[in-house]
Design an enzyme around this catalytic site. Sequence first.
Site, short mmCIF file in Angstrom:
data_model
loop_
_atom_site.label_atom_id
_atom_site.label_comp_id
_atom_site.label_asym_id
_atom_site.label_seq_id
_atom_site.Cartn_x
_atom_site.Cartn_y
_atom_site.Cartn_z
N SER A 224 -19.95 35.16 -53.67
CA SER A 224 -18.65 35.48 -54.28
C SER A 224 -18.05 36.71 -53.62
O SER A 224 -18.78 37.52 -53.02
CB SER A 224 -18.85 35.78 -55.76
N TYR A 237 -23.33 39.96 -63.43
CA TYR A 237 -22.99 38.84 -62.54
C TYR A 237 -22.79 39.31 -61.10
O TYR A 237 -23.33 38.71 -60.16
CB TYR A 237 -21.72 38.16 -63.05
P1 NAD Z 1 -18.42 25.93 -62.96
O1 NAD Z 1 -18.51 26.36 -64.35
O2 NAD Z 1 -17.67 24.71 -62.64
O3 NAD Z 1 -19.87 25.77 -62.33
C1 NAD Z 1 -20.98 26.52 -62.73
C2 NAD Z 1 -22.04 25.55 -63.12
O4 NAD Z 1 -23.26 26.26 -63.34
C3 NAD Z 1 -21.78 24.81 -64.42
O5 NAD Z 1 -21.05 23.62 -64.19
C4 NAD Z 1 -23.18 24.54 -64.95
O6 NAD Z 1 -23.54 23.20 -64.68
C5 NAD Z 1 -24.07 25.43 -64.12
N1 NAD Z 1 -24.97 26.22 -64.94
C6 NAD Z 1 -24.75 27.43 -65.52
N2 NAD Z 1 -25.84 27.82 -66.20
C7 NAD Z 1 -26.78 26.85 -66.03
C8 NAD Z 1 -28.11 26.68 -66.47
N3 NAD Z 1 -28.74 27.61 -67.22
N4 NAD Z 1 -28.78 25.55 -66.13
C9 NAD Z 1 -28.16 24.61 -65.36
N5 NAD Z 1 -26.90 24.72 -64.91
C10 NAD Z 1 -26.23 25.84 -65.24
O7 NAD Z 1 -17.84 27.19 -62.16
P2 NAD Z 1 -17.69 27.50 -60.61
O8 NAD Z 1 -16.72 28.61 -60.57
O9 NAD Z 1 -17.45 26.29 -59.81
O10 NAD Z 1 -19.10 28.10 -60.24
C11 NAD Z 1 -19.83 27.64 -59.12
C12 NAD Z 1 -20.27 28.79 -58.29
O11 NAD Z 1 -19.12 29.47 -57.76
C13 NAD Z 1 -21.06 29.87 -59.02
O12 NAD Z 1 -22.15 30.27 -58.22
C14 NAD Z 1 -20.09 31.01 -59.16
O13 NAD Z 1 -20.74 32.24 -59.23
C15 NAD Z 1 -19.32 30.85 -57.88
N6 NAD Z 1 -18.03 31.55 -57.83
C16 NAD Z 1 -17.01 31.19 -58.65
C17 NAD Z 1 -15.81 31.85 -58.56
C18 NAD Z 1 -14.64 31.49 -59.41
O14 NAD Z 1 -13.66 32.23 -59.42
N7 NAD Z 1 -14.66 30.40 -60.12
C19 NAD Z 1 -15.65 32.89 -57.63
C20 NAD Z 1 -16.71 33.23 -56.82
C21 NAD Z 1 -17.91 32.54 -56.92
#
Ligand code: NAD
Length: 332
Positions: A224, A237
Amino acid sequence: MTNTISRRGVVGGAGAGMLGVAAAAAPAFAKDAQTMTDAAPLQDPSSKYPKPPFERQSQPWPGLASKMNPRPDHGEQSYKGSGRLTGRKALITGGDSGMGRAAAIAFAREGADVAINYLPAEEEDAQDVIKLIKDAGRNGVAIPGDLRDEQFCKQLVERAVESLGGLDIVVNNAARQQTRASILDVSSEDFDATMKTNIYAPFWIIKAALPHLKPGSCIIGTSSEQAADPSPDLYDYAQTKAATTNYVRSLAKQLAPKGIRVNAVAPGPIWTPLQVSGGATMEKLEKFGSMAPMGRPGQPAELGSIYVQLAASDASYATGQVYGAMGGGGLP
Ligand code: NAD
Ligand code: MG
């Protein structure tokens, strides 16, 4: 004639003294011109997707993409494959929504079989993804379960290997993000859950997967912009994302002699359930993406091809790299 000819060039040529011929052959000519010139129209990325302000919205964690307004775009209608991952076998955590879902759709359309992990509460989103994988003609495997459990992480890998008949792409993408104004509001349970999901689970999964990964395989983490530029309300986080970038760089060095590449994708603000299920305050959500030079948040669909690029075997010299997609801000 090559297929690089532009629509304007074809039409211009027909206009210059070829009128009679063109008129006689009009239907066939028009059809040929169409197939020769299906260059996608240029799109301005700054206005391609919704901009803030967004409607305030909140869902119980972990949230569903299907209940967001506007609905995120994971490339369901847009991603076109070209065989870049034919026959590959991929496991993607958090594959039900967000970046994981965009990667799952893209991988399947590039010819890979895909197993996805998610929490049982996300079954509805997960089944949408399984259908999309199967519509692409590939094997889609749903493996729900909680990554905070070491035994489950081991079983997850074994089940993926069994049902896919092997494993050569591991995407550690799932994460927990919960906004807390002060470190004093972060309970030990909170802290532990964030560390277990974001740091321990990739550690357990990689250890279980390694014996199955042949030279040519790859591991991709989702880091991220928070890794280098942490927000004050994401104390726990943000440090896990620094850890993600760090393990990718360390493991890349360790595994390069074994022919296994390790890279990360580092998103900026992306419109996903993570943000509407406790990841951001309502104030932040309303203005989500406004701080990025692009003036809007990214959509998961805008990152699918990055996961493909890092997984594809022609990226064979790229390891230990972090590929950012942040709308103009941040550092990978
Ligand atoms: P999202 O909510 O769609 O995906 C996160 C997923 O993590 C969930 O769908 C869930 O299935 C899974 N998860 C969480 N806790 C869990 C557990 N205990 N057991 C099994 N599964 C679990 O959100 P996203 O934003 O697509 O996140 C995906 C990645 O992107 C993450 O690593 C997040 O840190 C990263 N990210 C997101 C952003 C943003 O702005 N959305 C920015 C930078 C990085
Ligand atoms: Mg989800």
